[in-house]
Design a protein around this motif. Structure first.
Motif, PDB file in Angstrom:
ATOM      1  N   PHE A 295       0.828  -1.206   0.000  1.00  9.15           N
ATOM      2  CA  PHE A 295       0.000   0.000   0.000  1.00  9.15           C
ATOM      3  C   PHE A 295       0.865   1.260   0.000  1.00  9.15           C
ATOM      4  N   PHE A 296       2.030   1.200   0.629  1.00  7.07           N
ATOM      5  CA  PHE A 296       2.942   2.349   0.589  1.00  7.07           C
ATOM      6  C   PHE A 296       3.516   2.534  -0.819  1.00  7.07           C
ATOM      7  N   ILE A 297       3.769   1.416  -1.518  1.00  2.00           N
ATOM      8  CA  ILE A 297       4.231   1.494  -2.903  1.00  2.00           C
ATOM      9  C   ILE A 297       3.121   2.059  -3.789  1.00  2.00           C
ATOM     10  N   LEU A 298       1.885   1.639  -3.511  1.00  4.54           N
ATOM     11  CA  LEU A 298       0.730   2.164  -4.244  1.00  4.54           C
ATOM     12  C   LEU A 298       0.631   3.676  -4.086  1.00  4.54           C
ATOM     13  N   ILE A 299       0.773   4.165  -2.866  1.00  2.13           N
ATOM     14  CA  ILE A 299       0.699   5.610  -2.609  1.00  2.13           C
ATOM     15  C   ILE A 299       1.826   6.337  -3.340  1.00  2.13           C
ATOM     16  N   LEU A 300       3.008   5.734  -3.355  1.00  3.51           N
ATOM     17  CA  LEU A 300       4.136   6.339  -4.069  1.00  3.51           C
ATOM     18  C   LEU A 300       3.826   6.454  -5.558  1.00  3.51           C
ATOM     19  N   GLY A 301       3.192   5.415  -6.113  1.00  2.35           N
ATOM     20  CA  GLY A 301       2.808   5.462  -7.517  1.00  2.35           C
ATOM     21  C   GLY A 301       1.728   6.488  -7.794  1.00  2.35           C
ATOM     22  N   LEU A 302       0.793   6.644  -6.859  1.00  2.00           N
ATOM     23  CA  LEU A 302      -0.272   7.645  -7.015  1.00  2.00           C
ATOM     24  C   LEU A 302       0.284   9.073  -6.942  1.00  2.00           C
ATOM     25  N   MET A 303       1.345   9.251  -6.173  1.00  2.83           N
ATOM     26  CA  MET A 303       1.924  10.582  -5.989  1.00  2.83           C
ATOM     27  C   MET A 303       2.841  11.005  -7.134  1.00  2.83           C
ATOM     28  N   ASP A 304       3.281  10.031  -7.945  1.00  2.00           N
ATOM     29  CA  ASP A 304       4.254  10.337  -8.995  1.00  2.00           C
ATOM     30  C   ASP A 304       3.705   9.900 -10.344  1.00  2.00           C
ATOM     31  N   THR A 305       2.916  10.764 -10.980  1.00  2.00           N
ATOM     32  CA  THR A 305       2.366  10.484 -12.309  1.00  2.00           C
ATOM     33  C   THR A 305       3.013  11.430 -13.313  1.00  2.00           C
ATOM     34  N   ARG A 306       3.394  10.889 -14.452  1.00  2.00           N
ATOM     35  CA  ARG A 306       4.015  11.723 -15.479  1.00  2.00           C
ATOM     36  C   ARG A 306       3.962  10.991 -16.813  1.00  2.00           C
ATOM     37  N   ARG A 307       4.228  11.723 -17.891  1.00  4.05           N
ATOM     38  CA  ARG A 307       4.333  11.140 -19.233  1.00  4.05           C
ATOM     39  C   ARG A 307       5.714  11.464 -19.772  1.00  4.05           C
ATOM     40  N   THR A 308       6.572  10.459 -19.846  1.00  2.13           N
ATOM     41  CA  THR A 308       7.906  10.631 -20.398  1.00  2.13           C
ATOM     42  C   THR A 308       7.948   9.981 -21.766  1.00  2.13           C
ATOM     43  N   ILE A 309       8.370  10.721 -22.772  1.00  2.00           N
ATOM     44  CA  ILE A 309       8.352  10.239 -24.152  1.00  2.00           C
ATOM     45  C   ILE A 309       9.769   9.894 -24.591  1.00  2.00           C
ATOM     46  N   ALA A 310       9.942   8.673 -25.069  1.00  2.00           N
ATOM     47  CA  ALA A 310      11.242   8.236 -25.570  1.00  2.00           C
ATOM     48  C   ALA A 310      11.462   8.769 -26.973  1.00  2.00           C
ATOM     49  N   LEU A 311      12.671   9.244 -27.252  1.00  2.18           N
ATOM     50  CA  LEU A 311      13.031   9.780 -28.561  1.00  2.18           C
ATOM     51  C   LEU A 311      14.157   8.956 -29.167  1.00  2.18           C
ATOM     52  N   THR A 312      14.104   8.787 -30.484  1.00  2.00           N
ATOM     53  CA  THR A 312      15.206   8.167 -31.211  1.00  2.00           C
ATOM     54  C   THR A 312      15.505   9.022 -32.430  1.00  2.00           C
ATOM     55  N   PRO A 313      16.790   9.178 -32.775  1.00  4.97           N
ATOM     56  CA  PRO A 313      17.148   9.976 -33.951  1.00  4.97           C
ATOM     57  C   PRO A 313      16.756   9.272 -35.236  1.00  4.97           C
ATOM     58  N   THR A 314      16.503  10.051 -36.271  1.00  2.00           N
ATOM     59  CA  THR A 314      16.170   9.499 -37.581  1.00  2.00           C
ATOM     60  C   THR A 314      17.195   9.968 -38.593  1.00  2.00           C
ATOM     61  N   GLY A 315      17.479   9.095 -39.552  1.00  5.35           N
ATOM     62  CA  GLY A 315      18.411   9.463 -40.611  1.00  5.35           C
ATOM     63  C   GLY A 315      17.699  10.216 -41.710  1.00  5.35           C
ATOM     64  N   PRO A 316      18.401  10.646 -42.730  1.00  7.99           N
ATOM     65  CA  PRO A 316      17.806  11.404 -43.825  1.00  7.99           C
ATOM     66  C   PRO A 316      16.716  10.644 -44.548  1.00  7.99           C
ATOM     67  N   ALA A 317      16.855   9.298 -44.595  1.00  2.00           N
ATOM     68  CA  ALA A 317      15.865   8.512 -45.334  1.00  2.00           C
ATOM     69  C   ALA A 317      14.783   7.956 -44.437  1.00  2.00           C
ATOM     70  N   GLU A 318      14.833   8.304 -43.176  1.00  2.00           N
ATOM     71  CA  GLU A 318      13.866   7.750 -42.217  1.00  2.00           C
ATOM     72  C   GLU A 318      13.139   8.891 -41.533  1.00  2.00           C
ATOM     73  N   GLN A 319      12.279   9.554 -42.283  1.00  2.00           N
ATOM     74  CA  GLN A 319      11.596  10.730 -41.773  1.00  2.00           C
ATOM     75  C   GLN A 319      10.261  10.399 -41.130  1.00  2.00           C
ATOM     76  N   LYS A 320       9.759   9.199 -41.417  1.00  2.00           N
ATOM     77  CA  LYS A 320       8.434   8.855 -40.894  1.00  2.00           C
ATOM     78  C   LYS A 320       8.389   7.393 -40.521  1.00  2.00           C
ATOM     79  N   ASN A 321       7.866   7.089 -39.372  1.00  2.73           N
ATOM     80  CA  ASN A 321       7.735   5.715 -38.929  1.00  2.73           C
ATOM     81  C   ASN A 321       6.472   5.111 -39.504  1.00  2.73           C
ATOM     82  N   PRO A 322       6.528   3.908 -40.093  1.00  2.00           N
ATOM     83  CA  PRO A 322       5.348   3.303 -40.708  1.00  2.00           C
ATOM     84  C   PRO A 322       4.251   2.969 -39.738  1.00  2.00           C
ATOM     85  N   ASN A 323       4.532   2.974 -38.422  1.00  5.22           N
ATOM     86  CA  ASN A 323       3.504   2.646 -37.443  1.00  5.22           C
ATOM     87  C   ASN A 323       2.791   3.886 -36.933  1.00  5.22           C
ATOM     88  N   THR A 324       3.147   5.097 -37.399  1.00  3.65           N
ATOM     89  CA  THR A 324       2.539   6.329 -36.889  1.00  3.65           C
ATOM     90  C   THR A 324       1.065   6.369 -37.278  1.00  3.65           C
TER      91      THR A 324
END
Length: 324
Positions: A295-324
Protein backbone atom coordinates in the motif's frame (compact mmCIF):
# COMPACT_ATOMS: atom_id res chain seq x y z
CA UNK A 1 2.13 -1.57 -39.62
CA UNK A 2 5.04 -3.32 -41.27
CA UNK A 3 4.60 -4.60 -44.82
CA UNK A 4 2.88 -7.97 -44.84
CA UNK A 5 5.39 -10.56 -46.02
CA UNK A 6 5.50 -14.36 -46.11
CA UNK A 7 7.85 -14.20 -43.11
CA UNK A 8 5.53 -12.02 -41.01
CA UNK A 9 2.57 -14.24 -41.91
CA UNK A 10 4.51 -17.37 -40.93
CA UNK A 11 5.68 -15.78 -37.68
CA UNK A 12 2.11 -14.79 -36.86
CA UNK A 13 0.77 -18.29 -37.51
CA UNK A 14 3.50 -19.95 -35.43
CA UNK A 15 3.03 -17.42 -32.62
CA UNK A 16 -0.72 -17.99 -32.53
CA UNK A 17 -0.45 -21.77 -32.44
CA UNK A 18 2.25 -21.55 -29.74
CA UNK A 19 0.08 -19.23 -27.64
CA UNK A 20 -2.87 -21.63 -27.88
CA UNK A 21 -0.71 -24.62 -26.90
CA UNK A 22 0.71 -22.75 -23.90
CA UNK A 23 -2.84 -21.94 -22.77
CA UNK A 24 -3.85 -25.55 -23.28
CA UNK A 25 -0.88 -26.80 -21.23
CA UNK A 26 -2.03 -24.57 -18.38
CA UNK A 27 -5.05 -26.85 -17.93
CA UNK A 28 -2.75 -29.84 -17.37
CA UNK A 29 -0.35 -28.04 -15.01
CA UNK A 30 -2.62 -26.61 -12.32
CA UNK A 31 0.28 -25.44 -10.14
CA UNK A 32 1.70 -23.34 -12.98
CA UNK A 33 -1.60 -22.52 -14.70
CA UNK A 34 -1.58 -18.75 -14.13
CA UNK A 35 2.06 -18.48 -15.30
CA UNK A 36 1.45 -20.55 -18.43
CA UNK A 37 -1.66 -18.55 -19.31
CA UNK A 38 0.36 -15.33 -19.01
CA UNK A 39 3.26 -16.88 -20.95
CA UNK A 40 0.88 -17.42 -23.85
CA UNK A 41 1.01 -13.65 -24.37
CA UNK A 42 4.75 -13.84 -25.13
CA UNK A 43 4.49 -15.25 -28.70
CA UNK A 44 1.89 -12.62 -29.61
CA UNK A 45 4.01 -9.80 -28.19
CA UNK A 46 7.16 -11.04 -29.91
CA UNK A 47 5.36 -11.30 -33.26
CA UNK A 48 3.90 -7.80 -32.90
CA UNK A 49 7.01 -6.07 -31.57
CA UNK A 50 9.34 -7.72 -34.07
CA UNK A 51 7.28 -8.17 -37.22
CA UNK A 52 4.53 -5.57 -36.92
CA UNK A 53 0.83 -5.27 -36.23
CA UNK A 54 -0.24 -7.49 -39.12
CA UNK A 55 1.78 -10.37 -37.70
CA UNK A 56 0.25 -9.82 -34.25
CA UNK A 57 -3.25 -9.74 -35.76
CA UNK A 58 -2.62 -13.02 -37.57
CA UNK A 59 -1.25 -14.49 -34.33
CA UNK A 60 -4.39 -13.55 -32.38
CA UNK A 61 -6.65 -15.08 -35.05
CA UNK A 62 -4.49 -18.22 -35.33
CA UNK A 63 -4.43 -18.61 -31.56
CA UNK A 64 -8.19 -18.34 -31.31
CA UNK A 65 -8.81 -20.77 -34.16
CA UNK A 66 -6.32 -23.30 -32.77
CA UNK A 67 -7.81 -23.13 -29.28
CA UNK A 68 -11.30 -23.55 -30.69
CA UNK A 69 -10.27 -26.57 -32.76
CA UNK A 70 -8.34 -28.28 -29.96
CA UNK A 71 -10.69 -27.51 -27.04
CA UNK A 72 -13.81 -25.44 -27.65
CA UNK A 73 -15.03 -22.07 -28.85
CA UNK A 74 -15.76 -21.18 -25.22
CA UNK A 75 -12.13 -21.78 -24.22
CA UNK A 76 -10.93 -19.88 -27.28
CA UNK A 77 -13.07 -16.86 -26.39
CA UNK A 78 -11.63 -16.78 -22.87
CA UNK A 79 -7.96 -16.77 -23.89
CA UNK A 80 -8.55 -14.35 -26.75
CA UNK A 81 -10.28 -11.85 -24.46
CA UNK A 82 -7.95 -11.92 -21.47
CA UNK A 83 -4.58 -12.73 -23.09
CA UNK A 84 -4.25 -12.60 -26.86
CA UNK A 85 -6.07 -9.33 -27.62
CA UNK A 86 -4.38 -7.40 -24.78
CA UNK A 87 -0.98 -8.72 -25.95
CA UNK A 88 -1.66 -7.72 -29.54
CA UNK A 89 -2.85 -4.28 -28.49
CA UNK A 90 0.23 -3.72 -26.31
CA UNK A 91 2.53 -4.51 -29.23
CA UNK A 92 0.56 -2.11 -31.42
CA UNK A 93 0.92 0.73 -28.90
CA UNK A 94 4.61 0.03 -28.35
CA UNK A 95 5.25 0.38 -32.10
CA UNK A 96 3.48 3.74 -32.41
CA UNK A 97 5.66 6.78 -33.05
CA UNK A 98 5.44 10.21 -34.65
CA UNK A 99 7.91 12.93 -35.64
CA UNK A 100 9.10 14.60 -32.45
CA UNK A 101 8.70 18.00 -34.13
CA UNK A 102 4.91 17.56 -33.90
CA UNK A 103 5.29 17.63 -30.12
CA UNK A 104 7.74 20.50 -30.02
CA UNK A 105 10.82 18.27 -30.08
CA UNK A 106 13.81 18.13 -32.43
CA UNK A 107 13.28 17.77 -36.18
CA UNK A 108 15.35 14.63 -36.75
CA UNK A 109 13.80 12.40 -34.09
CA UNK A 110 10.87 10.08 -33.49
CA UNK A 111 8.69 10.32 -30.37
CA UNK A 112 7.41 6.96 -29.19
CA UNK A 113 4.06 6.32 -27.54
CA UNK A 114 4.53 7.04 -23.80
CA UNK A 115 5.02 4.05 -21.52
CA UNK A 116 2.60 5.63 -19.02
CA UNK A 117 -0.17 5.45 -21.63
CA UNK A 118 0.74 1.85 -22.50
CA UNK A 119 0.44 0.87 -18.83
CA UNK A 120 -2.94 2.63 -18.55
CA UNK A 121 -4.16 0.85 -21.70
CA UNK A 122 -3.08 -2.47 -20.19
CA UNK A 123 -5.20 -1.78 -17.10
CA UNK A 124 -8.19 -0.91 -19.30
CA UNK A 125 -7.77 -3.98 -21.51
CA UNK A 126 -7.51 -6.36 -18.55
CA UNK A 127 -10.56 -4.76 -16.94
CA UNK A 128 -12.69 -5.05 -20.07
CA UNK A 129 -11.45 -8.56 -20.80
CA UNK A 130 -12.27 -9.85 -17.33
CA UNK A 131 -15.68 -8.18 -17.36
CA UNK A 132 -16.41 -9.92 -20.67
CA UNK A 133 -15.18 -13.25 -19.31
CA UNK A 134 -17.27 -12.76 -16.17
CA UNK A 135 -20.34 -12.19 -18.34
CA UNK A 136 -19.58 -15.35 -20.35
CA UNK A 137 -19.06 -17.64 -17.35
CA UNK A 138 -21.76 -15.95 -15.25
CA UNK A 139 -19.46 -14.74 -12.49
CA UNK A 140 -21.11 -13.11 -9.47
CA UNK A 141 -20.72 -12.95 -5.70
CA UNK A 142 -22.27 -16.42 -5.41
CA UNK A 143 -19.18 -17.91 -7.06
CA UNK A 144 -16.97 -16.40 -4.37
CA UNK A 145 -19.37 -17.70 -1.73
CA UNK A 146 -19.12 -21.22 -3.15
CA UNK A 147 -15.33 -21.04 -3.07
CA UNK A 148 -15.43 -20.10 0.62
CA UNK A 149 -17.81 -23.01 1.30
CA UNK A 150 -15.40 -25.38 -0.48
CA UNK A 151 -12.50 -24.18 1.65
CA UNK A 152 -14.51 -24.57 4.86
CA UNK A 153 -15.60 -28.09 3.87
CA UNK A 154 -11.98 -29.01 3.19
CA UNK A 155 -10.98 -27.69 6.63
CA UNK A 156 -13.79 -29.64 8.28
CA UNK A 157 -12.60 -32.81 6.54
CA UNK A 158 -9.17 -32.34 8.07
CA UNK A 159 -10.45 -31.19 11.46
CA UNK A 160 -13.92 -32.59 12.30
CA UNK A 161 -14.24 -30.33 15.38
CA UNK A 162 -13.82 -27.19 13.24
CA UNK A 163 -17.14 -25.30 13.32
CA UNK A 164 -16.82 -21.63 12.30
CA UNK A 165 -19.33 -19.05 13.41
CA UNK A 166 -22.02 -18.32 10.84
CA UNK A 167 -21.52 -14.56 11.21
CA UNK A 168 -17.79 -14.90 10.66
CA UNK A 169 -18.38 -17.03 7.56
CA UNK A 170 -20.80 -14.45 6.14
CA UNK A 171 -18.25 -11.69 6.69
CA UNK A 172 -15.54 -13.79 5.08
CA UNK A 173 -17.74 -14.35 2.03
CA UNK A 174 -18.44 -10.62 1.64
CA UNK A 175 -14.74 -9.79 1.90
CA UNK A 176 -13.76 -12.59 -0.48
CA UNK A 177 -16.32 -11.44 -3.06
CA UNK A 178 -14.41 -8.15 -3.28
CA UNK A 179 -10.89 -9.49 -2.77
CA UNK A 180 -11.08 -12.17 -5.49
CA UNK A 181 -11.64 -9.87 -8.53
CA UNK A 182 -9.24 -7.31 -7.05
CA UNK A 183 -6.41 -9.83 -6.73
CA UNK A 184 -7.17 -11.48 -10.08
CA UNK A 185 -7.12 -8.15 -11.91
CA UNK A 186 -3.92 -6.99 -10.23
CA UNK A 187 -2.11 -10.28 -10.79
CA UNK A 188 -3.04 -10.34 -14.47
CA UNK A 189 -1.72 -6.81 -15.02
CA UNK A 190 1.55 -7.76 -13.31
CA UNK A 191 1.95 -10.90 -15.40
CA UNK A 192 1.07 -9.33 -18.74
CA UNK A 193 3.43 -6.42 -18.11
CA UNK A 194 6.16 -8.90 -17.22
CA UNK A 195 5.45 -10.68 -20.53
CA UNK A 196 5.72 -7.33 -22.36
CA UNK A 197 9.05 -6.60 -20.65
CA UNK A 198 10.48 -10.04 -21.50
CA UNK A 199 9.20 -9.89 -25.09
CA UNK A 200 10.74 -6.44 -25.56
CA UNK A 201 14.09 -7.75 -24.34
CA UNK A 202 13.95 -10.78 -26.66
CA UNK A 203 13.02 -8.68 -29.69
CA UNK A 204 15.74 -6.10 -29.01
CA UNK A 205 18.34 -8.84 -28.51
CA UNK A 206 17.38 -10.33 -31.87
CA UNK A 207 17.78 -6.95 -33.57
CA UNK A 208 14.14 -6.86 -34.73
CA UNK A 209 12.74 -4.31 -32.29
CA UNK A 210 11.57 -0.89 -33.40
CA UNK A 211 11.11 0.75 -30.01
CA UNK A 212 14.29 1.81 -28.21
CA UNK A 213 15.30 0.44 -24.82
CA UNK A 214 13.74 2.64 -22.14
CA UNK A 215 14.92 3.64 -18.70
CA UNK A 216 12.07 1.95 -16.80
CA UNK A 217 12.77 3.56 -13.39
CA UNK A 218 12.58 7.00 -15.00
CA UNK A 219 9.70 6.43 -17.44
CA UNK A 220 7.40 3.77 -15.96
CA UNK A 221 4.57 5.82 -14.47
CA UNK A 222 0.79 5.82 -14.72
CA UNK A 223 -1.14 8.45 -16.64
CA UNK A 224 -2.51 11.07 -14.26
CA UNK A 225 -6.10 10.50 -15.46
CA UNK A 226 -5.84 6.88 -14.29
CA UNK A 227 -6.25 8.20 -10.75
CA UNK A 228 -9.90 8.99 -11.52
CA UNK A 229 -10.51 5.45 -12.76
CA UNK A 230 -8.96 4.04 -9.59
CA UNK A 231 -11.06 6.31 -7.37
CA UNK A 232 -14.19 5.47 -9.38
CA UNK A 233 -13.57 1.77 -8.82
CA UNK A 234 -13.06 2.41 -5.12
CA UNK A 235 -16.45 4.13 -4.91
CA UNK A 236 -18.16 1.26 -6.76
CA UNK A 237 -16.90 -1.29 -4.22
CA UNK A 238 -19.27 0.29 -1.65
CA UNK A 239 -22.32 0.00 -3.91
CA UNK A 240 -22.71 -3.75 -3.58
CA UNK A 241 -23.68 -6.46 -6.05
CA UNK A 242 -22.19 -6.59 -9.53
CA UNK A 243 -21.05 -2.92 -9.46
CA UNK A 244 -18.96 -3.72 -6.36
CA UNK A 245 -17.31 -6.64 -8.17
CA UNK A 246 -16.52 -4.42 -11.17
CA UNK A 247 -15.25 -1.70 -8.83
CA UNK A 248 -12.94 -4.17 -7.09
CA UNK A 249 -11.66 -5.33 -10.48
CA UNK A 250 -10.93 -1.73 -11.51
CA UNK A 251 -9.13 -1.12 -8.22
CA UNK A 252 -7.06 -4.23 -8.85
CA UNK A 253 -6.08 -3.49 -12.46
CA UNK A 254 -5.39 0.22 -12.07
CA UNK A 255 -3.94 -0.28 -8.59
CA UNK A 256 -1.47 -2.77 -10.08
CA UNK A 257 -0.43 -0.12 -12.58
CA UNK A 258 0.22 2.36 -9.79
CA UNK A 259 2.13 -0.29 -7.81
CA UNK A 260 4.39 -0.94 -10.82
CA UNK A 261 4.88 2.81 -11.14
CA UNK A 262 5.61 3.02 -7.41
CA UNK A 263 8.34 0.39 -7.62
CA UNK A 264 9.83 2.16 -10.65
CA UNK A 265 9.75 5.47 -8.75
CA UNK A 266 11.46 3.80 -5.79
CA UNK A 267 14.23 2.52 -8.05
CA UNK A 268 14.61 5.99 -9.56
CA UNK A 269 14.64 7.85 -6.23
CA UNK A 270 17.28 5.56 -4.70
CA UNK A 271 19.74 5.83 -7.57
CA UNK A 272 23.23 6.68 -6.41
CA UNK A 273 22.42 6.07 -2.75
CA UNK A 274 24.84 3.81 -0.84
CA UNK A 275 21.94 2.06 0.89
CA UNK A 276 19.97 1.51 -2.35
CA UNK A 277 20.44 -2.26 -2.65
CA UNK A 278 19.52 -2.87 0.98
CA UNK A 279 16.43 -0.67 0.71
CA UNK A 280 15.20 -2.37 -2.46
CA UNK A 281 15.73 -5.88 -1.08
CA UNK A 282 13.98 -4.95 2.16
CA UNK A 283 11.02 -3.49 0.23
CA UNK A 284 10.55 -6.47 -2.08
CA UNK A 285 10.89 -9.04 0.71
CA UNK A 286 8.48 -7.07 2.93
CA UNK A 287 5.88 -6.96 0.15
CA UNK A 288 6.24 -10.68 -0.59
CA UNK A 289 6.06 -11.75 3.05
CA UNK A 290 3.58 -9.30 4.57
CA UNK A 291 1.66 -7.77 1.62
CA UNK A 292 0.70 -4.68 3.69
CA UNK A 293 3.77 -2.65 2.57
CA UNK A 294 2.43 -2.77 -1.00
CA UNK A 295 0.00 0.00 0.00
CA UNK A 296 2.94 2.35 0.59
CA UNK A 297 4.23 1.49 -2.90
CA UNK A 298 0.73 2.16 -4.24
CA UNK A 299 0.70 5.61 -2.61
CA UNK A 300 4.14 6.34 -4.07
CA UNK A 301 2.81 5.46 -7.52
CA UNK A 302 -0.27 7.64 -7.01
CA UNK A 303 1.92 10.58 -5.99
CA UNK A 304 4.25 10.34 -8.99
CA UNK A 305 2.37 10.48 -12.31
CA UNK A 306 4.02 11.72 -15.48
CA UNK A 307 4.33 11.14 -19.23
CA UNK A 308 7.91 10.63 -20.40
CA UNK A 309 8.35 10.24 -24.15
CA UNK A 310 11.24 8.24 -25.57
CA UNK A 311 13.03 9.78 -28.56
CA UNK A 312 15.21 8.17 -31.21
CA UNK A 313 17.15 9.98 -33.95
CA UNK A 314 16.17 9.50 -37.58
CA UNK A 315 18.41 9.46 -40.61
CA UNK A 316 17.81 11.40 -43.83
CA UNK A 317 15.87 8.51 -45.33
CA UNK A 318 13.87 7.75 -42.22
CA UNK A 319 11.60 10.73 -41.77
CA UNK A 320 8.43 8.86 -40.89
CA UNK A 321 7.73 5.71 -38.93
CA UNK A 322 5.35 3.30 -40.71
CA UNK A 323 3.50 2.65 -37.44
CA UNK A 324 2.54 6.33 -36.89
Amino acid sequence: MKTLTPTSIAIGLVAGVTAALLSLSANAQSSLAIVLYAASALPILIAGLGWGNASAFIAVIAGGVTASALVSSHFAALIVLITLIPAGWLSNLANLARPASELGGPDNALAWYPLSNILAHLAVMVTLGMIAVGAIVGYDSEMASKLVDMVIEALKAQEPLYNPDATAVAQLKSVFAIALPLVQGALWVFLLFAAYYIASFIVRASGKGLRPREDMPATLRMHRNAIFAFLGGLVLTFVGGVPAIIGALICGTFGAGFVLAGFASLHFRTRGKPWRLLALWFTYISVLLFTIPVFFILILGLMDTRRTIALTPTGPAEQKNPNT
